[in-house]
Design an enzyme around this catalytic site. Structure first.
Site, PDB file in Angstrom:
ATOM      1  N   GLU A   1       0.743  -1.245   0.253  1.00 17.64           N
ATOM      2  CA  GLU A   1       0.119  -0.102   0.044  1.00 17.64           C
ATOM      3  C   GLU A   1       0.792   0.938  -0.084  1.00 17.64           C
ATOM      4  OE1 GLU A   1      -2.680   0.092   3.376  1.00 17.64           O
ATOM      5  OE2 GLU A   1      -3.085  -1.924   3.045  1.00 17.64           O
TER       6      GLU A   1
ATOM      7  N   CYS B   1       3.137   8.386   1.471  1.00 15.38           N
ATOM      8  CA  CYS B   1       3.733   7.529   2.582  1.00 15.38           C
ATOM      9  C   CYS B   1       4.059   5.852   1.940  1.00 15.38           C
ATOM     10  CB  CYS B   1       2.631   7.324   3.649  1.00 15.38           C
ATOM     11  SG  CYS B   1       2.627   5.983   4.870  1.00 15.38           S
TER      12      CYS B   1
ATOM     13  N   CYS C   1       5.434  -7.219   7.509  1.00 15.00           N
ATOM     14  CA  CYS C   1       6.573  -6.836   8.907  1.00 15.00           C
ATOM     15  C   CYS C   1       6.402  -7.964   9.831  1.00 15.00           C
ATOM     16  CB  CYS C   1       5.648  -5.530   9.565  1.00 15.00           C
ATOM     17  SG  CYS C   1       6.834  -4.811  10.827  1.00 15.00           S
TER      18      CYS C   1
ATOM     19  N   CYS D   1       3.928  -5.467  16.304  1.00 13.55           N
ATOM     20  CA  CYS D   1       3.105  -4.596  17.326  1.00 13.55           C
ATOM     21  C   CYS D   1       1.726  -4.870  17.319  1.00 13.55           C
ATOM     22  CB  CYS D   1       3.147  -3.103  16.659  1.00 13.55           C
ATOM     23  SG  CYS D   1       4.924  -2.565  16.664  1.00 13.55           S
TER      24      CYS D   1
ATOM     25  N   CYS E   1      -1.284  -2.968  15.108  1.00 16.84           N
ATOM     26  CA  CYS E   1      -0.921  -2.707  13.638  1.00 16.84           C
ATOM     27  C   CYS E   1      -1.418  -3.808  12.886  1.00 16.84           C
ATOM     28  CB  CYS E   1       0.589  -2.488  13.482  1.00 16.84           C
ATOM     29  SG  CYS E   1       1.160  -2.045  11.902  1.00 16.84           S
TER      30      CYS E   1
ATOM     31  N   CYS F   1      -1.904   2.078   8.059  1.00 19.80           N
ATOM     32  CA  CYS F   1      -1.225   0.841   7.588  1.00 19.80           C
ATOM     33  C   CYS F   1      -1.761  -0.419   7.684  1.00 19.80           C
ATOM     34  CB  CYS F   1       0.028   0.891   8.768  1.00 19.80           C
ATOM     35  SG  CYS F   1       1.075   1.973   9.051  1.00 19.80           S
TER      36      CYS F   1
HETATM   37  N1  SAH Z   1       7.649   0.141  11.313  1.00 17.56           N
HETATM   38  C1  SAH Z   1       7.689   1.655  11.460  1.00 17.56           C
HETATM   39  C2  SAH Z   1       7.010   2.496  10.386  1.00 17.56           C
HETATM   40  C3  SAH Z   1       5.581   2.040   9.907  1.00 17.56           C
HETATM   41  S1  SAH Z   1       4.313   2.385  11.112  1.00 17.56           S
HETATM   42  C4  SAH Z   1       7.342   2.270  12.855  1.00 17.56           C
HETATM   43  O1  SAH Z   1       6.782   1.074  13.654  1.00 17.56           O
HETATM   44  O2  SAH Z   1       7.310   3.162  13.079  1.00 17.56           O
HETATM   45  C5  SAH Z   1       4.253   4.012  11.109  1.00 17.56           C
HETATM   46  C6  SAH Z   1       3.219   4.539  12.374  1.00 17.56           C
HETATM   47  O3  SAH Z   1       2.190   4.124  12.448  1.00 17.56           O
HETATM   48  C7  SAH Z   1       3.987   3.850  13.895  1.00 17.56           C
HETATM   49  O4  SAH Z   1       4.265   4.931  14.763  1.00 17.56           O
HETATM   50  C8  SAH Z   1       3.129   2.709  14.204  1.00 17.56           C
HETATM   51  O5  SAH Z   1       3.400   2.603  15.462  1.00 17.56           O
HETATM   52  C9  SAH Z   1       1.885   3.657  13.810  1.00 17.56           C
HETATM   53  N2  SAH Z   1       0.640   2.705  13.790  1.00 17.56           N
HETATM   54  C10 SAH Z   1       0.633   1.492  13.179  1.00 17.56           C
HETATM   55  N3  SAH Z   1      -0.533   0.968  13.248  1.00 17.56           N
HETATM   56  C11 SAH Z   1      -1.447   1.822  13.786  1.00 17.56           C
HETATM   57  C12 SAH Z   1      -2.765   2.057  14.199  1.00 17.56           C
HETATM   58  N4  SAH Z   1      -3.528   0.923  14.119  1.00 17.56           N
HETATM   59  N5  SAH Z   1      -3.323   2.988  14.900  1.00 17.56           N
HETATM   60  C13 SAH Z   1      -2.400   4.224  15.182  1.00 17.56           C
HETATM   61  N6  SAH Z   1      -0.912   4.059  14.765  1.00 17.56           N
HETATM   62  C14 SAH Z   1      -0.608   3.009  14.172  1.00 17.56           C
END
Ligand code: SAH
Length: 346
Positions: A92, A105, A112, A116, A119, A333
């Site tokens: 995406e 973006c 990944c 997390c 995510c 994301c």
């Molecule tokens: N892997 C990297 C970049 C990708 S995610 C990282 O972890 O920073 C980009 C941002 O979106 C990160 O801060 C991540 O923690 C956040 N993120 C991911 N899923 C999310 C969600 N469902 N709601 C809010 N923020 C989210």
């Protein structure tokens, strides 16, 4: 024999490749410009190259381009693309319109492996790294789809950019080249979940980009419950790495803080966050979590986000609330890719 992905070569790599083939040096500049400024998707479009050279390039090299599988347009101007890769995988890319220009973006991996809990990108694990050329083509595709210039890039899509370090470094070299689309490092942000050794490696490069660190919690127990990476690189390693990065590069870090109701949004937590990062001059970006399927989290309400922000500011920490764009098109994301996987859409 597999073909060389020529779109992933930096200017230096392309120069070396041209030399190896016994071609004059100016051919490298021509090819780079065809690939990264003029958007050629086949070698026979490179009309200023000799026919024999075109034939040889066709035989040995491949131009990595993405196909647009699906487009979603939000009322606020945000556009989200589901893009197909040559091997059938998809990723995406999101284009956001701000007053200062269009920001793309980009994804850095297919899936990944950071895990997390909030995510969507990590739910199916990591399939593979993206090449430098594939990441660059995300930017070119968004520009082509909108017919507008892209001025800013954030590496905040699917994947952990520092888990694909070398390809991401090559991408940054390609995308910031004045022979290509020339997007300056000052207009690029890279976001990491906190891979400490890689933050050190990045600092050594002195790139001048903005580093965002996904902090999300100021105490280990809380952070580990949200982000398994914290077990490997807990706060007592991460925060000193951030301070060292700032010292080495002279650039301030920004911290991402996704707010989850009842998990990381209490006044006590705000106080702990402030004491953890006070004095760094760092900026905190607050964003209510975007709830994804299969995740137990829900978002902190707007009033509590503002209260948390005010408390941080009163404690001397610079904090802003991130404007949410594209919520009507599930632009967070990995959500579109997951939907497409489930629905068999692409
Ligand atoms: N892997 C990297 C970049 C990708 S995610 C990282 O972890 O920073 C980009 C941002 O979106 C990160 O801060 C991540 O923690 C956040 N993120 C991911 N899923 C999310 C969600 N469902 N709601 C809010 N923020 C989210």
């Amino acid at each position: 024999m597999s073909k060389t992905p020529i779109t992933s070569m930096t200017e230096e790599q392309l120069a070396a490749f041209v030399k190896e083939n016994g071609w004059p040096a100016f051919r490298a500049r021509q090819i780079f410009s065809w690939l990264h400024a003029k958007g050629a998707n086949s070698f026979d479009q490179m009309t200023d190259l000799p026919k024999t050279m075109i034939a040889q390039l066709e035989e040995t090299c491949v131009i990595e381009r993405l196909t647009v599988e699906r487009v979603q347009k939000s009322k606020d101007g945000t556009e989200k693309y589901l893009l197909g890769l040559a091997d059938g995988n998809c990723i995406e890319t999101v284009l956001m319109r701000y007053e200062y220009g269009n920001t793309v973006c980009v994804s850095s991996q297919v899936g990944c492996r950071m895990g997390c809990r909030f995510c969507a990108s990590t739910q199916g694990g990591r399939v593979r790294n993206l090449t430098a050329g594939e990441i660059a083509d995300e930017v070119y595709t968004a520009a082509r789809e909108t017919g507008e210039r892209v001025s800013h890039i954030v590496l905040m899509g699917i994947g952990e950019p520092l888990d694909n370090f070398d390809n991401v470094m090559d991408f940054l070299s390609i995308i910031s080249s004045d022979k290509g689309v020339n997007i300056g490092m000052r207009n690029i942000s890279l976001s990491t979940c906190g891979l400490v050794p890689m933050i050190g490696k990045l600092a050594e490069r002195h790139l001048g980009l903005t580093l965002s660190v996904s902090l999300h919690a100021p105490v280990n127990e809380m952070r580990s419950s949200m982000m398994p990476v914290n077990d490997a690189y807990p706060l007592e390693k991460l925060i000193p790495a951030c301070r060292a990065y700032q010292k080495e590069t002279g650039r301030r870090i920004s911290f991402e803080y996704s707010m989850v109701r009842g998990v990381n949004d209490s006044p006590q937590t705000a106080a702990k966050l402030a004491s953890l990062i006070r004095g760094m001059g760092a900026h905190v970006n607050l964003i209510p979590i975007n709830p994804v399927d299969g995740s137990p989290y829900s978002a902190t309400d707007a009033a509590n986000v503002r209260r948390f922000q005010k408390q941080l500011q009163d404690l001397g920490v610079n904090a802003t609330v991130r404007r949410r764009l594209g919520t009507d098109i599930s632009a967070a994301c990995g959500q579109l890719r997951r939907e497409a996987q489930k629905g068999g859409g692409a």
